[in-house]
Design a protein around this motif. Structure first.
Motif, PDB file in Angstrom:
ATOM      1  N   ILE A 165       0.817  -1.217   0.000  1.00 48.58           N
ATOM      2  CA  ILE A 165       0.000   0.000   0.000  1.00 48.58           C
ATOM      3  C   ILE A 165       0.850   1.267   0.000  1.00 48.58           C
ATOM      4  O   ILE A 165       0.599   2.195  -0.761  1.00 48.58           O
ATOM      5  CB  ILE A 165      -0.964   0.009   1.208  1.00 48.58           C
ATOM      6  N   LYS A 166       1.905   1.276   0.817  1.00 51.85           N
ATOM      7  CA  LYS A 166       2.676   2.510   0.930  1.00 51.85           C
ATOM      8  C   LYS A 166       3.343   2.873  -0.402  1.00 51.85           C
ATOM      9  O   LYS A 166       3.276   4.006  -0.861  1.00 51.85           O
ATOM     10  CB  LYS A 166       3.724   2.382   2.035  1.00 51.85           C
ATOM     11  N   THR A 167       3.969   1.874  -1.022  1.00 53.84           N
ATOM     12  CA  THR A 167       4.611   2.106  -2.309  1.00 53.84           C
ATOM     13  C   THR A 167       3.590   2.603  -3.326  1.00 53.84           C
ATOM     14  O   THR A 167       3.856   3.519  -4.107  1.00 53.84           O
ATOM     15  CB  THR A 167       5.241   0.795  -2.830  1.00 53.84           C
ATOM     16  N   THR A 168       2.403   2.003  -3.298  1.00 53.64           N
ATOM     17  CA  THR A 168       1.360   2.385  -4.241  1.00 53.64           C
ATOM     18  C   THR A 168       0.921   3.832  -4.032  1.00 53.64           C
ATOM     19  O   THR A 168       0.770   4.600  -4.980  1.00 53.64           O
ATOM     20  CB  THR A 168       0.146   1.448  -4.069  1.00 53.64           C
ATOM     21  N   LEU A 169       0.748   4.204  -2.771  1.00 57.56           N
ATOM     22  CA  LEU A 169       0.344   5.581  -2.463  1.00 57.56           C
ATOM     23  C   LEU A 169       1.405   6.579  -2.917  1.00 57.56           C
ATOM     24  O   LEU A 169       1.099   7.608  -3.512  1.00 57.56           O
ATOM     25  CB  LEU A 169       0.099   5.746  -0.959  1.00 57.56           C
ATOM     26  N   ILE A 170       2.655   6.239  -2.642  1.00 62.21           N
ATOM     27  CA  ILE A 170       3.749   7.131  -3.041  1.00 62.21           C
ATOM     28  C   ILE A 170       3.768   7.290  -4.560  1.00 62.21           C
ATOM     29  O   ILE A 170       3.883   8.385  -5.097  1.00 62.21           O
ATOM     30  CB  ILE A 170       5.109   6.592  -2.539  1.00 62.21           C
ATOM     31  N   HIS A 171       3.597   6.171  -5.241  1.00 59.64           N
ATOM     32  CA  HIS A 171       3.603   6.159  -6.700  1.00 59.64           C
ATOM     33  C   HIS A 171       2.531   7.101  -7.255  1.00 59.64           C
ATOM     34  O   HIS A 171       2.787   7.930  -8.123  1.00 59.64           O
ATOM     35  CB  HIS A 171       3.348   4.726  -7.170  1.00 59.64           C
ATOM     36  N   ALA A 172       1.309   6.980  -6.713  1.00 55.07           N
ATOM     37  CA  ALA A 172       0.202   7.813  -7.180  1.00 55.07           C
ATOM     38  C   ALA A 172       0.483   9.285  -6.885  1.00 55.07           C
ATOM     39  O   ALA A 172       0.226  10.161  -7.710  1.00 55.07           O
ATOM     40  CB  ALA A 172      -1.098   7.374  -6.517  1.00 55.07           C
ATOM     41  N   TRP A 173       1.035   9.558  -5.727  1.00 53.96           N
ATOM     42  CA  TRP A 173       1.324  10.935  -5.349  1.00 53.96           C
ATOM     43  C   TRP A 173       2.373  11.556  -6.272  1.00 53.96           C
ATOM     44  O   TRP A 173       2.254  12.704  -6.696  1.00 53.96           O
ATOM     45  CB  TRP A 173       1.776  11.003  -3.892  1.00 53.96           C
ATOM     46  N   GLU A 174       3.387  10.760  -6.617  1.00 57.36           N
ATOM     47  CA  GLU A 174       4.417  11.271  -7.528  1.00 57.36           C
ATOM     48  C   GLU A 174       3.817  11.686  -8.862  1.00 57.36           C
ATOM     49  O   GLU A 174       4.151  12.717  -9.428  1.00 57.36           O
ATOM     50  CB  GLU A 174       5.485  10.204  -7.768  1.00 57.36           C
ATOM     51  N   ARG A 175       2.902  10.834  -9.399  1.00 56.76           N
ATOM     52  CA  ARG A 175       2.239  11.153 -10.666  1.00 56.76           C
ATOM     53  C   ARG A 175       1.495  12.485 -10.565  1.00 56.76           C
ATOM     54  O   ARG A 175       1.575  13.331 -11.436  1.00 56.76           O
ATOM     55  CB  ARG A 175       1.231  10.069 -11.028  1.00 56.76           C
ATOM     56  N   GLY A 176       0.751  12.637  -9.461  1.00 51.15           N
ATOM     57  CA  GLY A 176      -0.016  13.859  -9.264  1.00 51.15           C
ATOM     58  C   GLY A 176       0.888  15.077  -9.236  1.00 51.15           C
ATOM     59  O   GLY A 176       0.590  16.111  -9.820  1.00 51.15           O
ATOM     60  N   ARG A 177       2.042  14.927  -8.589  1.00 51.62           N
ATOM     61  CA  ARG A 177       2.970  16.045  -8.482  1.00 51.62           C
ATOM     62  C   ARG A 177       3.542  16.429  -9.833  1.00 51.62           C
ATOM     63  O   ARG A 177       3.694  17.600 -10.152  1.00 51.62           O
ATOM     64  CB  ARG A 177       4.097  15.676  -7.526  1.00 51.62           C
ATOM     65  N   VAL A 178       3.855  15.402 -10.626  1.00 50.55           N
ATOM     66  CA  VAL A 178       4.367  15.647 -11.975  1.00 50.55           C
ATOM     67  C   VAL A 178       3.354  16.471 -12.760  1.00 50.55           C
ATOM     68  O   VAL A 178       3.682  17.451 -13.421  1.00 50.55           O
ATOM     69  CB  VAL A 178       4.653  14.320 -12.705  1.00 50.55           C
ATOM     70  N   PHE A 179       2.073  16.087 -12.646  1.00 55.19           N
ATOM     71  CA  PHE A 179       1.022  16.799 -13.360  1.00 55.19           C
ATOM     72  C   PHE A 179       0.966  18.255 -12.905  1.00 55.19           C
ATOM     73  O   PHE A 179       0.925  19.172 -13.719  1.00 55.19           O
ATOM     74  CB  PHE A 179      -0.325  16.125 -13.121  1.00 55.19           C
ATOM     75  N   LEU A 180       0.976  18.457 -11.595  1.00 55.28           N
ATOM     76  CA  LEU A 180       0.873  19.812 -11.055  1.00 55.28           C
ATOM     77  C   LEU A 180       2.005  20.684 -11.544  1.00 55.28           C
ATOM     78  O   LEU A 180       1.806  21.814 -11.973  1.00 55.28           O
ATOM     79  CB  LEU A 180       0.946  19.763  -9.530  1.00 55.28           C
ATOM     80  N   ARG A 181       3.209  20.141 -11.467  1.00 54.04           N
ATOM     81  CA  ARG A 181       4.385  20.955 -11.763  1.00 54.04           C
ATOM     82  C   ARG A 181       4.494  21.309 -13.228  1.00 54.04           C
ATOM     83  O   ARG A 181       4.755  22.438 -13.598  1.00 54.04           O
ATOM     84  CB  ARG A 181       5.648  20.231 -11.309  1.00 54.04           C
ATOM     85  N   LYS A 182       4.305  20.292 -14.084  1.00 50.56           N
ATOM     86  CA  LYS A 182       4.579  20.519 -15.499  1.00 50.56           C
ATOM     87  C   LYS A 182       3.347  21.004 -16.250  1.00 50.56           C
ATOM     88  O   LYS A 182       3.318  22.094 -16.790  1.00 50.56           O
ATOM     89  CB  LYS A 182       5.124  19.250 -16.141  1.00 50.56           C
ATOM     90  N   ALA A 183       2.284  20.166 -16.252  1.00 54.13           N
ATOM     91  CA  ALA A 183       1.093  20.538 -17.006  1.00 54.13           C
ATOM     92  C   ALA A 183       0.404  21.718 -16.339  1.00 54.13           C
ATOM     93  O   ALA A 183      -0.076  22.633 -16.995  1.00 54.13           O
ATOM     94  CB  ALA A 183       0.157  19.345 -17.110  1.00 54.13           C
ATOM     95  N   GLY A 184       0.383  21.719 -15.008  1.00 56.87           N
ATOM     96  CA  GLY A 184      -0.341  22.737 -14.257  1.00 56.87           C
ATOM     97  C   GLY A 184       0.072  24.152 -14.591  1.00 56.87           C
ATOM     98  O   GLY A 184      -0.772  25.036 -14.778  1.00 56.87           O
TER      99      GLY A 184
END
Lengths: 677, 80
Positions: A498-517
Motif C-alpha cells: 500500500i505505501k509504495t502504491t500511495l507514493i507512486h500515485a502521489w508522484e504522478r499527481g505532483r508531476v502533473f501539477l508541476r509541469k502541465a499545471g
C-alpha cells in the motif's frame, strides 16, 4: 559528512521501488534523464554518518545498447561510476535475474546483491544459500523482504562497507571457456594500450562488447588509434565463432548460471502455484476479456466516482476564494483578475488532480498485483491488428474519462514509437468533459435524435482513433513497421504494498501539477485577459458585453474560416474556449447568449435553439468538431511533458484541428447533398 | 525424438527443448536475454490460438506474441 553515490538496478517486478522507498523514506526527486522521456528518480539516505545519494536506474533485463532504458542504465554505470551498484534480484526467479547480475559484474561495477522476495521464494519451496552465492560471485548478498522492510539495515551496512573496500577485478569471474578465454584477453590487451580508453572503461568489458558488435561501444572505439587492430581481431574471431557471437555469449552466461551457480546455491522444484491457477481463469479465451472489461469498469468507476466529490470541493473552494477576493478588492479589474484569472485557473488545474491521483492509485494497484501485464496479454491480438500495442488498450479506455491521466498511463508501453502513437490517438477517445457539449447541442437541435447523436460521437471517436493509428503507422516513417511484438514477463500475483502504491500515485499527481499545471494556469490567465478587455467596452455597468472583447474580435476573424462549416462567430468563440477545456464550452455559450456562466444546461439549450446558432446539420458538425480537435490545454501540456517534444505536441494539435475540420466539413457537405439544412 | 516444430504449435502443458531461434539478430538476442537460448527447456502454460502464448522458461512466465513463437523451433519432450 562522507558522501557516496549508489545506483539501484534490477529486472522489472523485483520490488525495486520498494527498496528505493525504504532507503529514501519515499522522498524522491523525480525528473527526466537528460534529453529522454525516461523518468529519473533520486533520493538520499543517511546511515552511520554517511550520506548515500540513491539513483534509481530504469528496470531492465539486460545492458545492451538496444533500448533507451538499458542504455541509460549502462551509461550511468560506465560514465558516472557510482560508488556502489545495488542489484536487486528476485529470489523467486533467480536464474533469469542473475543474468543482469552477470552483466553488472562484467561491467566492473561495485555490486551489492539484494536477494529480495525471500518470503515468496520460501512459499514456493525454494532454498537459496546466500552465503554460497556471495562466495561464488565474490560480492555481498543481502537477503531481504522489502515489503516488510526486512534486511534494510543490513543492506545499508553492506553498501557503506562495499564503498570503502572498492574491490576491483571481479569482472573476470565469468569464464566463457575456449576459445573465448583467449580471444577476450587478446582484444583487451590491445585496448589497454589506448591509455585514454583504458583509464575510463574496463577493457575486458569493452572487448566482450566488441565481440558482441555492440554499436555504442564500436562507435566509442572507432576513435581509438588501436581501432584497426581491434577490427582485425573481431573479423578473425567471427571466422572462428560465426557472425552472431552475441547470442552465443548470452547462451554461455546462462549456461554458467544454470550449470555452475544454481547447483551450488539453489534448491527447489517448480510447483504449480496460485498464479498458474489464477492465470487459467484470467487469461482464458472466453473469460479473459469479460474479466478485463469488468476490472477496467471498476477502475473507471473508482477513479471518477471517488474523485468527483473532491474535484467538486476544489471547485467550490476556489470559487468561494474568488468571491471573497472580489468583495474585498475594490478595484474591479484587479478583483476580476484575482477571482477569475488566478483562482479560476488554480481551480481548473486542481480539479484535475483528484481523478489523476485516484486513477494512478487504481492503476498502481492493478500493476503491483500483477494483473496489468495480464491485461496486455489478453488484449494483445486485437490491438496488434490495429497497429497498436497490447498495452495501448488501458490508456485508450482511460481516455473516456479524461485524456490527461490516459496520456500519462502510456508509460507502461516500453517502446517509444508505440507509446507516442498511442498518445497521438488518445485524444480521440471522447472524455467525460465533452459529454455536456453533446447534450447541449443535441437537445437544442437534434430533438428526438439527441441521444443517438451523442452515442454516435463516441463511436466516431473510436473509429477515427483506429483509422489514424493505421494511417500514421503506414505514412509516418517514424512509426513504420509493425508494433513491437509482445515479449512480456508476467510476474507472480502478489498483494500490492500500500505505501509504495500511495507514493507512486502521489508522484504522478505532483508531476502533473508541476509541469502541465503551470501551462494550464498561464493560458487560463491569458484567456481571462482576452475575454475581459478592452475593459470599458466589455464591462458596461453591471453588464458584460462579450461581443466587444478581444475574444469576440478573434471570433469574428475566425468566422470566415468556419463559414464553410456553417458556424457563426459564437461557435468560433466557443471552440476557442473549448481549446482550454471542453468544460468551458457550455459556459461560453451561456455568457454569449446573455445567461451568465452558471446557467442550467437546459436553459442554455433553449436559448441556443431560439437564437438559431445551429441547424441540426451544423449542430452535428459542431459536435464532431468538438470531439476531434484537441480536448483541452491540460492534454496539450501533458502531451508535451510525456513526449518531451514540441514536434509531437504541435503535430497532435495540428492533426486534431485538420481532422476536425475535414470531418465537420464532410458532415455538412454530405448532409446538404442529401437534403438536410 | 519427435519432429521439430515451432513453439507456437506446442500444445498447452507440453514441454519442449529449444533447438533454434529464427528471426532477425535483434529478436534472437532479445529472446536469448529473456532466457530463450538453445537447449533450454520450455513449457507452454497457456495457448489460445490465434492469441499470444504464455511460456515458462528458466523459472519465469513470459508472454509471447504468436508471430514470435512461430520463430522459436522446439523438439517436444515425449511422455509428458
Amino acid at each position: 559528512m562522507e558522501k557516496i553515490r549508489v545506483a539501484l538496478i534490477g529486472n522489472p517486478n523485483v520490488g525495486k521501488s520498494q527498496v528505493f522507498n525504504n532507503l529514501t523514506g519515499g522522498r524522491a526527486h523525480v525528473g527526466n534523464w537528460p534529453g529522454k522521456t525516461v523518468e529519473k528518480k533520486e533520493g538520499t539516505c543517511v546511515h552511520k554518518g554517511v550520506e548515500m545519494r540513491i539513483i534509481d536506474l530504469p528496470g531492465t533485463y539486460s545492458l545492451t545498447a538496444r533500448s533507451i532504458d538499458e542504455l541509460i542504465a549502462r551509461d550511468f554505470i560506465v560514465e558516472e561510476k557510482p560508488d556502489v551498484v545495488i542489484d536487486i534480484v528476485d529470489a523467486s526467479n533467480l536464474e533469469r535475474n542473475l543474468y543482469l547480475t552477470f552483466q553488472l559484474l562484467e561491467l566492473g561495477a561495485n555490486v551489492v546483491i539484494v536477494l529480495n522476495k525471500q518470503d515468496i521464494a520460501k512459499s514456493l519451496g525454494y532454498e537459496i544459500d546466500a552465503k554460497e552465492l556471495s562466495k561464488l560471485l565474490e560480492v555481498p548478498v543481502i537477503p531481504t523482504i522489502a515489503t516488510e522492510r526486512i534486511g534494510m539495515e543490513e543492506l545499508k551496512d553492506a553498501v557503506i562497507e562495499a564503498a570503502r573496500v572498492k574491490e576491483k577485478g571481479r569482472e573476470s569471474i565469468i569464464h566463457y571457456g575456449k576459445p573465448y578465454d583467449e580471444i577476450i584477453p587478446k582484444i583487451a590487451s590491445i585496448l589497454q594500450r589506448d591509455k585514454e580508453l583504458s583509464s575510463k572503461y574496463p577493457v575486458r568489458w569493452l572487448a566482450i562488447k566488441i565481440l558482441e558488435s555492440d554499436e555504442e561501444v564500436l562507435k566509442l572505439v572507432s576513435k581509438s588509434p588501436v581501432y584497426d587492430e581491434v577490427k582485425l581481431q573481431l573479423s578473425e574471431a567471427k571466422k572462428i565463432l560465426g557472425e552472431d557471437i552475441e547470442t552465443a555469449l548470452v547462451e554461455k552466461r546462462y549456461s554458467i548460471i544454470s550449470e555452475v551457480i544454481l547447483p551450488k546455491a539453489f534448491k527447489g522444484a517448480r510447483p504449480l502455484t496460485l498464479t498458474d491457477l489464477l492465470d487459467k481463469a484470467l487469461l482464458s479465451k472466453h473469460l479473459g476479456i469479460p474479466i478485463f472489461l469488468a476490472l477496467w469498469w471498476a477502475l473507471f468507476r473508482f477513479t471518477f466516482d471517488v474523485s468527483a466529490p473532491f474535484s467538486g470541493l476544489m471547485d467550490i473552494f476556489f470559487s468561494k476564494l474568488g468571491e471573497i477576493a472580489s468583495t474585498y478588492i475594490s478595484d474591479q479589474q484587479l478583483a476580476s483578475f484575482v477571482a477569475d484569472g488566478i483562482f479560476g485557473g488554480l481551480g481548473t488545474v486542481l480539479t484535475f488532480l483528484p481523478p489523476i491521483y485516484f486513477l494512478f492509485l487504481g492503476l498502481a494497484l492493478l500493476e503491483d498485483s500483477g494483473y496489468l501485464a495480464r491485461a496486455a496479454f489478453v488484449m494483445d491480438r486485437m490491438m496488434y491488428k490495429l497497429g497498436l500495442h497490447g498495452r495501448s488498450f488501458i490508456p485508450m479506455l482511460i481516455g473516456f474519462g479524461c485524456n490527461v491521466p490516459a496520456v500519462m498511463a502510456t508509460r507502461t508501453i516500453d517502446r517509444e514509437e508505440d507509446r507516442i502513437l498511442t498518445i497521438l490517438v488518445n485524444p480521440l477517445m471522447s472524455c467525460s468533459a465533452r459529454l455536456p457539449i453533446y447534450l447541449l447541442i443535441g437537445t437544442a437541435v437534434l430533438g428526438v435524435y439527441a441521444a443517438a447523436g451523442t452515442y454516435s460521437m463516441y463511436i466516431l471517436g473510436i473509429a477515427l482513433a483506429i483509422l489514424m493509428a493505421l494511417l500514421f503507422r503506414r505514412t509516418i516513417p517514424y512509426f513504420k513497421g509493425k508494433p513491437s511484438p509482445l515479449i512480456l514477463e508476467l510476474p507472480l500475483y502478489a498483494a500490492p504494498a500500500i505505501k509504495t502504491t500511495l507514493i507512486h500515485a502521489w508522484e504522478r499527481g505532483r508531476v502533473f501539477l508541476r509541469k502541465a499545471g503551470t501551462i494550464i494556469l498561464l493560458v487560463i490567465i491569458a484567456v481571462w485577459f482576452l475575454s475581459n478587455y478592452p475593459w470599458e467596452a466589455v464591462h458596461q455597468g453591471e453588464e458584460v458585453v462579450i461581443e466587444n472583447s478581444y475574444v469576440a474580435m478573434l471570433g469574428k476573424i475566425l468566422e470566415p474560416v468556419f463559414l464553410p462549416l456553417g458556424f457563426n462567430w459564437m461557435a468560433a468563440v466557443a471552440l476557442f474556449f473549448g481549446f482550454l477545456a471542453k468544460e468551458a464550452v457550455v459556459g461560453t455559450f451561456a455568457t454569449m447568449l446573455g445567461l451568465g456562466g452558471e446557467a442550467e444546461i437546459g436553459e442554455v439549450s433553449t436559448a441556443l435553439q431560439s437564437a438559431g446558432v445551429f441547424t441540426p446539420l451544423t449542430g452535428l458538425a459542431f459536435m464532431a468538431f468538438s470531439l476531434i480537435y484537441i480536448p483541452c490545454m491540460a492534454t496539450v501540456g501533458i502531451i508535451h511533458r510525456e513526449t518531451n517534444s514540441w514536434k509531437w505536441t504541435i503535430f497532435s494539435v495540428a492533426y486534431g484541428l485538420v481532422l476536425a475540420y475535414v470531418v465537420a466539413l464532410t458532415i455538412v457537405t454530405f448532409g446538404r447533398l442529401v437534403g438536410f439544412a | 525424438m519427435m519432429a521439430t516444430i515451432p513453439l507456437a504449435m506446442l500444445q498447452e502443458n507440453r514441454e519442449a527443448v529449444i533447438v533454434e531461434v529464427r528471426g532477425g539478430m535483434g529478436l534472437t538476442r532479445r529472446l536469448a536475454e529473456m532466457g530463450f537460448t538453445n537447449e533450454t527447456r520450455v513449457k507452454v502454460l497457456h495457448s489460445a490460438p490465434p492469441g499470444p502464448l504464455l511460456v515458462m522458461v528458466r523459472g519465469s512466465r513470459i508472454a509471447l506474441g504468436r508471430g514470435i513463437a512461430m520463430k522459436i523451433m522446439v523438439n517436444p519432450v515425449e511422455g509428458d
